[in-house]
Design an enzyme around this catalytic site. Structure first.
Site, PDB file in Angstrom:
ATOM      1  N   TYR A  60       0.849  -1.187   0.000  1.00 20.84           N
ATOM      2  CA  TYR A  60       0.000   0.000   0.000  1.00 20.84           C
ATOM      3  C   TYR A  60       0.884   1.236   0.000  1.00 20.84           C
ATOM      4  O   TYR A  60       1.953   1.237   0.619  1.00 20.84           O
ATOM      5  CB  TYR A  60      -0.919  -0.032   1.230  1.00 20.84           C
ATOM      6  CG  TYR A  60      -1.866   1.143   1.317  1.00 20.84           C
ATOM      7  CD1 TYR A  60      -2.607   1.544   0.202  1.00 20.84           C
ATOM      8  CD2 TYR A  60      -2.018   1.853   2.499  1.00 20.84           C
ATOM      9  CE1 TYR A  60      -3.461   2.624   0.283  1.00 20.84           C
ATOM     10  CE2 TYR A  60      -2.875   2.928   2.582  1.00 20.84           C
ATOM     11  CZ  TYR A  60      -3.590   3.317   1.465  1.00 20.84           C
ATOM     12  OH  TYR A  60      -4.434   4.390   1.534  1.00 20.84           O
ATOM     13  N   TYR A  83      -3.132   5.374   8.974  1.00 20.42           N
ATOM     14  CA  TYR A  83      -2.547   4.047   8.687  1.00 20.42           C
ATOM     15  C   TYR A  83      -1.307   3.922   9.566  1.00 20.42           C
ATOM     16  O   TYR A  83      -0.183   4.104   9.121  1.00 20.42           O
ATOM     17  CB  TYR A  83      -2.192   3.968   7.195  1.00 20.42           C
ATOM     18  CG  TYR A  83      -1.888   2.577   6.682  1.00 20.42           C
ATOM     19  CD1 TYR A  83      -2.910   1.683   6.387  1.00 20.42           C
ATOM     20  CD2 TYR A  83      -0.575   2.162   6.457  1.00 20.42           C
ATOM     21  CE1 TYR A  83      -2.635   0.421   5.897  1.00 20.42           C
ATOM     22  CE2 TYR A  83      -0.288   0.899   5.966  1.00 20.42           C
ATOM     23  CZ  TYR A  83      -1.323   0.033   5.685  1.00 20.42           C
ATOM     24  OH  TYR A  83      -1.048  -1.224   5.191  1.00 20.42           O
TER      25      TYR A  83
END
Ligand SMILES: NC(=O)c1ccc[n+]([C@@H]2O[C@H](COP(=O)([O-])OP(=O)(O)OC[C@H]3O[C@@H](n4cnc5c(N)ncnc54)[C@H](O)[C@@H]3O)[C@@H](O)[C@H]2O)c1
Length: 301
Positions: free
Chosen positions: A180, A190
């Protein structure tokens, strides 16, 4: 016609526990191209997965284009936090979700594949798993233990899988992991060291491609996927906002579909991609190319 033909090939997809994630979509694409599919499932999710399968709850999503259902040749228990049983603590080994599964480690997985199918029996390995227990915490507030678990499960597991499974691959073997873009750009939310784990995973993809390419002749690539509301991603807590934001701000403004990741994975795992290794391929509708949100631009008008 140029076709992706994986007939006669065997794939292991590690990180499938329902029909909602990239692992399942990739398994389905590989099966659609003719590969036989084994999966590795995290023991805490194994019972639920087996129940879903046995009760036919996934029959609709298992349907291939030819009308048949995708079958799993084997479903192996796999906890990618452990390389050998000696590494697993007693409370895990005696846990009710683990104790009946046999050797659930990466080494155990390799031994089971070898004993089930032989010493040269696998062509495609998909690493579609990640876990960061403190993913909701900013990096600044992440504990050492949380950070190291994120790296261990989400990045080192690939190193361990390549070192144990590459010797079992047939010529033309391919490994693929899912990453990602939080590895290279700041994605607020995140956290927990997951951004660090993805950076390690991408760097390891290059080094492993070199080392295992020379030693075993295998290819190693990663797909950097755009946001998708899988079970794991829902744990981040803001995944729906991420999906909407990306769709609104990408060159291609429709939300990413898991089968677009599946199709790219099938290509990268196939003989059509024999020239590609050590690479991270974006499958994100082009979002990674953008440097400004469109909303900001509109408000300037
Ligand atoms: N969903 C997204 O937005 C997104 C975006 C880019 C990359 N990815 C990556 O895609 C991959 C697949 O995730 P997904 O989003 O499809 O979710 P998912 O929930 O379908 O897959 C994650 C899997 O990892 C398994 N898992 C967790 N800890 C494990 C362990 N210790 N050992 C073995 N398996 C374990 C879970 O059981 C689950 O099956 C992950 O690497 C994820 O980081 C996801």
């Amino acid at each position: 016609m140029l076709n992706i033909d994986l007939s006669g090939k065997r794939a292991l997809v590690a990180g499938v526990a329902d029909d909602g994630g990239f692992g399942f979509a990739i398994a389905k694409s590989l099966a659609g191209a003719g590969a036989s599919i084994c999966v590795g499932t995290w023991p805490p999710a194994l019972n639920i997965f087996m129940n879903l399968l046995e009760r036919g709850k996934m029959d609709e999503s298992r349907k291939l284009k030819n009308g048949k259902l995708m079958e799993f040749e084997k479903i192996y228990p796999l906890d990618a936090a452990y390389d050998t049983l000696a590494d697993a603590p007693d409370d895990i080994k005696t846990n009710k979700r683990y104790k009946e599964t046999g050797d659930f480690t990466i080494d155990g997985l390799a031994r089971r594949i070898e004993s089930d199918f032989g010493s040269k029996s696998i062509d495609i390995v998909i690493h579609s798993l990640a876990n960061g227990p403190e993913v909701k915490k900013p990096l600044l507030e992440t504990s050492r233990a949380g950070y190291l678990t994120a790296i261990s499960v989400s990045a080192y597991s690939l190193v361990s899988m390549v070192s144990r499974l590459a010797p079992l691959t047939r010529p033309g073997g391919s490994f693929l992991s899912l990453t990602y873009m939080a590895s290279e750009r700041v994605i607020p939310g995140y956290g927990g060291g997951m951004s660090s784990a993805k950076a390690a995973l991408e760097s390891d993809t290059r080094v492993l491609a070199f080392e295992a390419g020379r030693k075993y002749g295998v290819r190693i690539n990663a797909i950097s996927a755009g946001p998708w509301a899988s079970r794991a991603a829902s744990a981040i807590g803001i995944i729906d906002k991420m999906v909407t934001y990306c769709a609104e701000n990408s060159p291609l403004p429709d939300p990413l579909k898991a089968d677009e990741v599946g199709a790219t994975a099938a290509f990268l795992s196939s003989p059509l991609a024999t020239g590609i290794t050590g690479t991270t391929v974006y499958v994100d509708k082009g979002y990674h190319t953008m440097g400004m949100s469109l909303k900001e631009l509109e408000s300037q008008k």
